[in-house]
Design a protein around this motif. Structure first.
Motif, mmCIF file in Angstrom:
data_model
loop_
_atom_site.group_PDB
_atom_site.id
_atom_site.type_symbol
_atom_site.label_atom_id
_atom_site.label_comp_id
_atom_site.label_asym_id
_atom_site.label_seq_id
_atom_site.Cartn_x
_atom_site.Cartn_y
_atom_site.Cartn_z
ATOM 1 N N ALA A 1 50.624 16.632 6.823
ATOM 2 C CA ALA A 1 50.004 16.022 8.280
ATOM 3 C C ALA A 1 50.164 17.273 9.280
ATOM 4 C CB ALA A 1 50.744 14.853 8.704
ATOM 5 N N SER A 2 51.338 17.941 9.101
ATOM 6 C CA SER A 2 51.432 18.902 10.020
ATOM 7 C C SER A 2 50.728 20.167 9.783
ATOM 8 C CB SER A 2 53.125 19.472 9.962
ATOM 9 O OG SER A 2 53.255 20.607 10.579
ATOM 10 N N ALA A 3 50.280 20.370 8.527
ATOM 11 C CA ALA A 3 49.482 21.517 8.298
ATOM 12 C C ALA A 3 48.063 21.261 8.853
ATOM 13 C CB ALA A 3 49.386 21.867 6.835
ATOM 14 N N VAL A 4 47.538 19.969 8.387
ATOM 15 C CA VAL A 4 46.097 19.401 8.819
ATOM 16 C C VAL A 4 46.161 19.609 10.565
ATOM 17 C CG1 VAL A 4 44.775 17.424 9.184
ATOM 18 C CG2 VAL A 4 45.755 17.971 7.093
ATOM 19 N N LEU A 5 47.213 19.090 11.140
ATOM 20 C CA LEU A 5 47.104 19.227 12.502
ATOM 21 C C LEU A 5 47.107 20.507 13.081
ATOM 22 C CD1 LEU A 5 49.558 16.412 13.254
ATOM 23 C CD2 LEU A 5 47.061 16.555 14.239
ATOM 24 N N ALA A 6 47.689 21.596 12.294
ATOM 25 C CA ALA A 6 47.774 23.089 12.900
ATOM 26 C C ALA A 6 46.341 23.538 12.639
ATOM 27 C CB ALA A 6 48.991 23.619 11.989
ATOM 28 N N ASP A 7 45.873 23.330 11.466
ATOM 29 C CA ASP A 7 44.674 24.169 11.197
ATOM 30 C C ASP A 7 43.294 23.532 11.363
ATOM 31 O OD1 ASP A 7 46.323 26.238 11.097
ATOM 32 O OD2 ASP A 7 46.758 25.787 8.963
ATOM 33 N N ARG A 8 43.456 22.013 11.150
ATOM 34 C CA ARG A 8 41.973 21.316 11.184
ATOM 35 C C ARG A 8 41.774 20.362 12.228
ATOM 36 N NH1 ARG A 8 41.036 24.497 7.087
ATOM 37 N NH2 ARG A 8 42.876 24.516 5.440
ATOM 38 N N GLY A 9 41.879 20.990 13.458
ATOM 39 C CA GLY A 9 41.712 20.415 14.682
ATOM 40 C C GLY A 9 40.287 19.687 14.903
ATOM 41 N N ASP A 10 39.230 20.555 14.525
ATOM 42 C CA ASP A 10 38.046 19.770 14.411
ATOM 43 C C ASP A 10 37.840 18.527 13.643
ATOM 44 O OD1 ASP A 10 37.228 21.572 16.026
ATOM 45 O OD2 ASP A 10 36.348 23.037 14.666
ATOM 46 N N THR A 11 38.254 18.527 12.372
ATOM 47 C CA THR A 11 38.081 17.504 11.777
ATOM 48 C C THR A 11 39.005 16.007 12.385
ATOM 49 O OG1 THR A 11 38.198 18.946 9.400
ATOM 50 C CG2 THR A 11 38.608 16.586 9.347
ATOM 51 N N VAL A 12 40.064 16.706 12.566
ATOM 52 C CA VAL A 12 41.013 15.454 13.302
ATOM 53 C C VAL A 12 40.194 14.930 14.432
ATOM 54 C CG1 VAL A 12 42.920 14.833 14.648
ATOM 55 C CG2 VAL A 12 43.060 16.508 12.512
ATOM 56 N N ASN B 1 54.835 15.802 15.123
ATOM 57 C CA ASN B 1 53.298 15.711 14.684
ATOM 58 C C ASN B 1 52.368 15.112 15.882
ATOM 59 O OD1 ASN B 1 53.443 17.322 12.444
ATOM 60 N ND2 ASN B 1 53.391 15.245 11.083
ATOM 61 N N ALA B 2 53.151 13.833 16.187
ATOM 62 C CA ALA B 2 52.430 13.196 17.322
ATOM 63 C C ALA B 2 51.949 14.093 18.463
ATOM 64 C CB ALA B 2 53.358 12.118 17.791
ATOM 65 N N ALA B 3 52.877 15.009 18.687
ATOM 66 C CA ALA B 3 52.697 15.965 19.955
ATOM 67 C C ALA B 3 51.411 16.855 19.756
ATOM 68 C CB ALA B 3 54.000 17.038 20.465
ATOM 69 N N LYS B 4 51.467 17.171 18.482
ATOM 70 C CA LYS B 4 50.038 18.085 18.159
ATOM 71 C C LYS B 4 48.922 17.280 18.179
ATOM 72 C CE LYS B 4 52.518 21.247 14.942
ATOM 73 N NZ LYS B 4 52.960 21.285 13.434
ATOM 74 N N LEU B 5 49.097 16.074 17.680
ATOM 75 C CA LEU B 5 48.065 15.186 17.695
ATOM 76 C C LEU B 5 47.315 14.951 19.068
ATOM 77 C CD1 LEU B 5 45.933 13.227 16.026
ATOM 78 C CD2 LEU B 5 47.565 11.736 16.120
ATOM 79 N N TRP B 6 48.316 14.625 20.014
ATOM 80 C CA TRP B 6 48.308 14.205 21.169
ATOM 81 C C TRP B 6 47.015 15.307 22.017
ATOM 82 C CZ3 TRP B 6 47.078 10.489 23.985
ATOM 83 C CH2 TRP B 6 47.131 10.358 25.178
ATOM 84 N N LEU B 7 47.680 16.633 21.682
ATOM 85 C CA LEU B 7 46.881 17.659 22.365
ATOM 86 C C LEU B 7 45.452 17.679 21.810
ATOM 87 C CD1 LEU B 7 49.551 20.634 22.254
ATOM 88 C CD2 LEU B 7 48.520 19.405 24.005
ATOM 89 N N ILE B 8 45.111 17.171 20.433
ATOM 90 C CA ILE B 8 43.901 17.386 19.961
ATOM 91 C C ILE B 8 43.135 16.219 20.553
ATOM 92 C CG2 ILE B 8 42.566 17.009 17.738
ATOM 93 C CD1 ILE B 8 45.031 18.454 16.369
ATOM 94 N N LEU B 9 43.786 14.876 20.715
ATOM 95 C CA LEU B 9 42.624 13.817 20.894
ATOM 96 C C LEU B 9 42.834 13.304 22.266
ATOM 97 C CD1 LEU B 9 44.655 11.153 20.804
ATOM 98 C CD2 LEU B 9 44.116 11.126 18.399
ATOM 99 N N LYS B 10 43.882 13.860 23.256
ATOM 100 C CA LYS B 10 43.908 13.167 24.475
ATOM 101 C C LYS B 10 42.645 13.095 25.384
ATOM 102 C CE LYS B 10 46.400 13.630 28.848
ATOM 103 N NZ LYS B 10 47.169 14.479 29.658
ATOM 104 N N ALA B 11 41.809 14.246 25.275
ATOM 105 C CA ALA B 11 40.671 13.993 26.004
ATOM 106 C C ALA B 11 39.630 12.727 25.685
ATOM 107 C CB ALA B 11 39.915 15.576 25.794
ATOM 108 N N ASP B 12 39.653 12.391 24.409
ATOM 109 C CA ASP B 12 38.927 11.319 23.823
ATOM 110 C C ASP B 12 39.659 9.878 23.645
ATOM 111 O OD1 ASP B 12 36.888 12.894 23.676
ATOM 112 O OD2 ASP B 12 37.304 13.599 21.460
#
Lengths: 352, 396
Positions: free
Chosen positions: A80-91, A122-133
């Motif tokens: 999950a951590s790897a996905v969050l690091a490199d696959r922001g668009d997919t997430v 991981n939650a912190a990384k995910l939050w950065l990606i999806l907060k806007a949406d």
């Protein structure tokens, strides 16, 4: 390993449907085994191929299988951590999928997002990606349809995200008042999953002492927390004077009113009350609103040991004299005492 | 001075001028001589000028209280309100101004009359009609006529559907009348129009008030329901114990599960009807002393207490002087020397009660009847003349 490289070649967009379909079925199987997952760990291009299918694949069946594999993948913290690091668009693309109940993979998208947020890091990384949406997700969670159970896991996502202070702040924003949108699910007859997610999120929000006054005075959270904890014995055993200390919504609920039957829910509600006792304001508020009586009656009938421990902790806070310290969380407790207390709690649980 | 006069004066000679002056003086003299002397009274003097001034139509600051207008004011009024001189709109506007003026002076009833007159003009100006209705609504509101005020507010909105002030007034009326649904509906209408900050704040406060009121109502309903349930349970428990104790009631129960009214008829016992405490009946009891025509009332007698216990509690060890006979001898009731009797419902004759009996034991007797919810007993001095006579008289 090389044979697997070949397998993943079949997942290329240009590959024929038939071979792609066979290949993805095999990949789903791989994501369910440790050895298979190790392939993803050793070769990041597999993950990339999977993400491309999730984003772009036209064939519904193949795309669904890609989602399925992704669900499995995302339940492992390192992957999950790897996905969050490199696959922001997919997430990010998963948010739209998760927010629209009509999409084919809505349920899987919700599960992936909730999986991705399982550890605080991981939650912190995910939050950065999806907060806007994220508002899309709240609205999806709160809208009702006959298929909305498909989005139940958004509740777990929120619950996982609110371990982060910034996510809690977002939920308790004074303008948007997002936390209020979750409140109806505390008492609504909804799925257990959805209720669990909503209450978990709200419980996390009570950890922020700076919001206690707002949560109690403005959001009027107390009756919502107490209501599911009230069973028929409250009406039977409280006299008028005690009963009328309770919030109005919680008074005279009658013999038909049952406690929430899920001990996890009861425990989370009591934990929230416990958190609210961390501030002087909260303690006074809870004491003035008859919380003690509800907990006393609950204790008489409660069978779940973890709920009982939680209940006793809260009652102790409610009946003791006002401590010197305004905010109990700022109190420094020597580590050896913490250890002793934890031991006692564990023992208390064992005894019951 | 006009030119003609000047010419005339110039033509007069000095002599003629003197003569004319003398004649004028004489005539004036003559006139005053013929006048009757009287004091001048009609002028304003220092003491009353303010009052005079305030009553003069030109300077008046308020209209007269008698309802009759001074002629000058009446005339002005006629010009202002003449239907031939003014269009309905002008008239309506005048009446509105009048009403506003009266409102400021807190003469609310007159203000309502003015606004009503304005409304009666049926002007085609919708805005003006809306204002007239709304102003009348505000005035009615001040007089606590909330129903009329609400109707006027609604009328104002008929003429001007986006009139936020009228909605605000309607909100206040609905709240005063505790019409919660309507109140919230008007609040929603206001908020949907994006009102200014103050109005929005006020409107939200009313929404909050409605929500709290609703919660209170709902709570009160639940409370009443609970009390009713408890009452039914208590009644059922009472019926069970009465049945268990073999108690016979008069008037009898119509149906075996429903008790007759057990409220005591004696005022002293009215608030102490038979009740249940820990599975025992607690009775109100009347102890009648026929010899002295007195009655003692026991408000709460646990059925498991004996007559001895009860008399001891009432008398202690001290004999009580109840009355002095005509012959001058005192009638003294010594608790050690008292005999309690009840009336057999079968024979009508008194039946003796022993001190060790409990109330429960006596009430359970087949010939004991509890009348109007109160067990009652005769108390007599044992072996007294009166007792003998009384026993002979009863039931024969």
């Amino acid at each position: 390993m090389a044979e697997y490289d070949e397998l993943f070649q079949f997942l290329e967009p240009s590959s024929p449907v038939l071979s792609k379909s066979l290949a993805i079925s095999y990949v789903v199987g791989l994501t369910a085994t440790d050895d298979g997952l190790n392939l993803f760990r050793s070769n990041r291009s597999f993950e990339e191929a999977l993400c491309r299918l999730v984003r772009e694949e036209q064939n519904d069946s193949i795309r669904s299988k890609a989602f399925e594999a992704f669900v499995n993948l995302s339940s492992h913290r390192d992957l999950a951590s790897a996905v969050l690091a490199d696959r922001g668009d997919t997430v990010r693309s998963l948010v739209d999928e998760a927010a629209d109940v009509e999409r084919a993979n809505v349920q899987r998208a919700c599960a992936i997002l909730s999986n991705l947020a399982q550890s605080e890091e991981n939650a912190a990384k995910l939050w950065l990606i999806l907060k806007a949406d994220a508002d899309k997700l709240i609205n999806a969670f709160c809208s009702t349809s006959d298929k909305d159970f498909l989005q139940d896991h958004i509740g777990f996502l929120f619950s996982n995200l609110t371990v982060l202070e910034s996510a809690r702040t977002w939920f308790m924003d004074r303008e948007s008042r997002r936390i209020e949108k979750l409140i109806p699910f505390m008492t609504l007859s909804t799925t257990a999953t959805r209720k669990h997610g909503a209450i978990g999120t709200i419980r996390n929000c009570t950890f922020d002492t700076s919001h206690h006054q707002w949560l109690l005075d403005d959001v009027d959270l107390l009756p919502r927390l107490l209501f599911p904890l009230i069973g028929p014995e409250v009406g039977k055993n409280l006299d008028e004077e005690d009963m009328e200390q309770l919030p109005i919504d919680c008074q005279y609920l009658g013999s038909e009113k049952k406690m929430d039957e899920n001990p996890d829910i009861r425990r989370m509600l009591i934990e929230s009350l416990n958190q609210l006792c961390a501030t002087r304001f909260g303690r006074k508020y809870l004491k003035a609103n008859g919380v003690y009586f509800v907990l006393r009656e609950l204790h008489k009938v409660e069978k779940d040991p973890s709920v009982l421990v939680c209940c006793e902790n809260l009652v102790d806070l409610l009946i003791q004299d006002e401590p010197e310290c305004d905010n109990l969380k700022e109190l420094e407790i020597p580590p050896e005492i913490v250890e002793k207390l934890n031991k006692l709690d564990v023992e208390a649980q064992k005894e019951d | 001075m006009s030119d003609k006069k000047d010419e005339l004066l110039e033509k007069l000679t000095e002599e003629e001028r003197q003569e004319l002056r003398k004649r004028l003086e004489d005539e004036t003299e003559e006139y005053f001589k013929n006048c009757k002397r009287s004091e001048y009274k009609e002028g304003w003097n220092e003491a009353t000028w303010e009052k005079e001034m305030s009553e003069h139509p030109l300077f008046a600051t308020s209209s007269s209280d008698t309802g009759e207008l001074p002629p000058l004011l009446e005339a002005i009024r006629q010009i202002k309100y003449d239907e031939e001189e003014n269009s309905p709109e002008e008239l309506a506007r005048s009446y509105k101004e009048d009403g506003n003026h009266l409102f400021k002076k807190q003469d609310y009833r007159a203000a309502i009359a003015s606004y009503s007159e304005g409304i009666r003009q049926k002007t085609l100006n919708k805005e003006l009609n809306a204002q007239l209705y709304l102003n009348r609504a505000a005035t009615n509101f001040h007089l606590n006529n909330f129903g009329a005020a609400l109707e006027d507010s609604i009328q104002a909105l008929e003429f001007q559907p986006d009139y936020v002030k009228a909605m605000s007034r309607a909100v206040k009326c609905c709240w005063s009348l505790r019409k919660l649904d309507e109140c919230e509906e008007f609040c929603r209408q206001i908020l949907a129009r994006g009102p200014d900050e103050a109005t929005a704040k006020e409107t939200n406060e009313y929404i909050e008030k409605c929500s709290i009121e609703r919660k209170i109502r709902e709570r009160n309903r639940r409370k009443r329901e609970k009390e009713e349930q408890e009452r039914i349970l208590k009644q059922a428990d009472l019926a069970r114990l009465i049945k268990r104790g073999g108690v016979q009631l008069s008037p009898p129960a119509e149906d075996s599960d429903v008790l007759p009214d057990l409220t005591p008829r004696y005022p002293a016992l009215r608030d102490f009807p038979v009740s249940v405490v820990e599975d025992c009946l607690i009775w109100p009891v009347a102890l009648i002393y026929p010899e002295v025509k007195e009655t003692d009332f026991v408000q709460r007698w646990n059925e498991d207490s004996t007559f001895k216990q009860m008399l001891d509690a009432m008398y202690g060890d001290v004999p009580v002087k109840r009355k002095v006979t005509d012959e001058g001898t005192a009638i003294i009731y010594d608790p050690a020397d008292l005999q309690v009797w009840y009336k057999s419902s079968k024979t009508g004759r008194p039946v003796g009660v022993r001190p060790k009996h409990t109330l429960r034991q006596i009430i359970a007797q087949k010939d004991f009847l509890v009348e109007d919810g109160v067990p009652s007993f005769w108390v007599l001095r044992r072996n007294s003349k009166f007792e003998k006579k009384f026993l002979e008289e009863q039931g024969t």
